[in-house]
Write a protein that holds these residues in place. Structure first.
Motif, short mmCIF file in Angstrom:
data_model
loop_
_atom_site.label_atom_id
_atom_site.label_comp_id
_atom_site.label_asym_id
_atom_site.label_seq_id
_atom_site.Cartn_x
_atom_site.Cartn_y
_atom_site.Cartn_z
N PHE A 147 -14.98 30.45 39.48
CA PHE A 147 -15.41 29.05 39.44
C PHE A 147 -16.56 28.91 40.43
N PRO A 148 -17.81 29.00 39.94
CA PRO A 148 -18.96 29.03 40.86
C PRO A 148 -19.13 27.72 41.62
N LEU A 149 -19.50 27.85 42.89
CA LEU A 149 -19.78 26.70 43.73
C LEU A 149 -21.11 26.93 44.44
N PRO A 150 -21.98 25.92 44.45
CA PRO A 150 -21.86 24.62 43.78
C PRO A 150 -21.88 24.77 42.26
N SER A 151 -21.26 23.80 41.58
CA SER A 151 -21.20 23.82 40.12
C SER A 151 -22.15 22.77 39.55
N VAL A 190 -25.08 13.15 42.44
CA VAL A 190 -25.64 13.31 43.78
C VAL A 190 -24.87 14.44 44.46
N CYS A 191 -25.59 15.28 45.19
CA CYS A 191 -24.94 16.39 45.90
C CYS A 191 -24.41 15.91 47.25
N LEU A 440 -21.09 14.60 43.16
CA LEU A 440 -20.35 13.38 42.88
C LEU A 440 -21.01 12.61 41.75
N PHE A 441 -20.20 11.84 41.02
CA PHE A 441 -20.74 10.89 40.04
C PHE A 441 -21.27 9.68 40.82
N ALA A 442 -22.48 9.79 41.30
CA ALA A 442 -23.11 8.71 42.07
C ALA A 442 -24.60 9.01 42.12
#
Length: 447
Positions: A147-151, A190-191, A440-442
């Protein structure tokens, strides 16, 4: 979704938005503390990849529970150095600085300056734990994580239903469930920087046993930790418990002896306090920073979307301390509080937050150390936090340092921290920030 009544009511308010936007949701109502953590920990990566994200309907503490359940089993990174690593490295290299209680900084001396870099490049740190560093200081973990991060695709969302909701305030500019729901259905992104906090020792007599937690907004000790510990006794009061607990802790006025070490950045190198001593510091503090110097995080933030000179020198998977030439500064004394703000932490009690110009994704922590001072001055500092346009950092007893990592050692019997509103006992700890680790959803605050 938090099983509390406020969480249920909030979801009932915003659920029609998801239905009308034809966004499919799977709702899980938590039944106990730690339930959300267990759900995220036990979820298979293949299952998570079938979703676009996870939404927390609750407060900062509830989101912290979800975040830790997700990252603890999936984020692979070396630990930051422990406080003992810094001490041993100082003895070898002699290139650290020590800030004594009167505010001046003195350089540690060593006859031999040709020793190895500040931190050992071996695959084991001073505690005997593998730290995954190669000889060039970078991370040798494979790039093809399950599960790569950041995704790029997977995101988190927060629909506010908590006591403070500082993360939502900082990422959307408002504490409104409908605004947050619209950001989610519109697919905004937004990261967000995330701090990895490693507890090395719980008490003075404890053995070294590293324990990892993650924080998205704030880590605080002293006054901040005491308030959250005291407020746990009055959860039935709701959000008002923080005001009541804060008043009780303030009147007790406890100070704690501790030592903090942090990485020097270019802004620290240019700090006039270091170069010209305490007299210049007094003059600078009285004048205060000009408001025009503040670059506040906004939608399409130029700071978050660009690479700083310091960040550009680091490889994508390197830790903040793995580059050559890293130098640590140390500050020791009696503190009323020690805090690390990852974001500004705007909320209804502090309209500008703890640090007005902290950013969502610049790869830095804002280390705040409040030295022991008269009661009246500390009250003045707190009232500045509560005022729009206040200057809470404009005091001689306040140290503010922008850094990617720090270590902490308490010299007292008890040591309580506040991590995103949750209690965390730690006598020794280290913290490092990972830039834009989650999305984030923002879209960031517009005002």
């Amino acid at each position: 979704m938090s099983g509390k009544a406020s969480g249920r009511r909030t979801w009932e308010t915003v659920a029609p938005i998801f239905s009308r936007a034809k966004v499919k949701t799977k709702v899980i109502v938590t039944e106990r503390a730690g339930h959300a953590f267990d759900v995220m920990t036990s979820a298979a990566n293949n299952e998570l990849k079938s979703y676009n994200g996870v939404i927390a309907v609750g407060g900062d503490g509830f989101f912290n529970e979800i975040l830790n359940g997700f990252l603890l089993s999936r984020h692979k990174a070396p630990y930051p150095p422990s406080p003992s690593d810094i001490v041993h490295s100082d003895q070898r290299s002699g290139n650290s600085l020590f800030r004594n209680p009167n505010g001046r900084v003195t350089e540690a001396t060593c006859q031999n300056e040709d020793h190895s870099p500040l931190l050992s490049n071996s695959v084991y740190n001073g505690t005997g734990l593998a730290n995954f560093r190669t000889e060039d200081g970078t991370c040798n973990i494979g790039q093809d994580f399950e599960f790569p991060l950041p995704s790029e695709q997977f995101r988190f969302g927060i629909i506010p239903a908590g006591s403070t909701d500082a993360i939502v305030m900082c990422t959307t500019g408002t504490r409104d469930p409908i605004t947050s729901a619209l950001n989610i259905v519109l697919g905004k992104k937004v990261c967000l920087d995330i701090a990895q906090v490693v507890r090395w020792k719980t008490t003075t007599a404890s053995d070294i046993e590293p324990y990892v937690r993650y924080a998205a907004s704030f880590a605080g000790y002293g006054f901040y930790g005491d308030v959250i510990a005291e407020s746990e006794k009055y959860r039935w009061m709701g959000p008002k418990r923080y005001d009541y607990a804060g008043t009780k802790v303030f009147l007790r006025r406890c100070s704690y002896e501790a030592e903090v070490a942090y990485i020097e950045t270019e802004s620290e190198e240019a700090n006039p306090t270091v170069e010209k001593g305490q007299l210049f510091s007094r003059l600078r503090k009285r004048q205060g920073p000009k408001k025009s110097e503040r670059v506040v995080c906004r939608t399409n933030c130029g700071v978050c979307n660009s690479k700083s000179d310091y960040m550009s020198k680091r490889s994508p998977c390197s830790t903040p301390f793995s580059s050559s030439g890293t130098r640590w500064l140390r500050s020791k004394g009696k503190f009323l509080s020690v805090g690390a703000a990852i974001i500004s932490n705007r909320n209804e009690r502090a309209p500008d937050g703890l640090v007005a110009d902290a950013h969502l994704s610049d790869g830095f922590l804002h280390l705040l150390m409040i030295r022991d001072c008269p009661h009246a001055l500390y009250l003045w500092h707190l009232t500045q936090l509560a005022k729009k346009g206040g200057q809470p950092l404009n005091f001689e007893f306040v140290e503010h340092h922008k850094t990617p990592a720090f270590t902490f050692t308490s010299f007292g019997k008890q040591s309580v921290w506040n991590l995103d509103g949750e209690l965390f006992h730690a006598h020794q700890l280290s913290a490092q920030v990972f830039r834009g680790l989650v999305s984030l959803f923002a879209s960031g605050p517009e005002v």
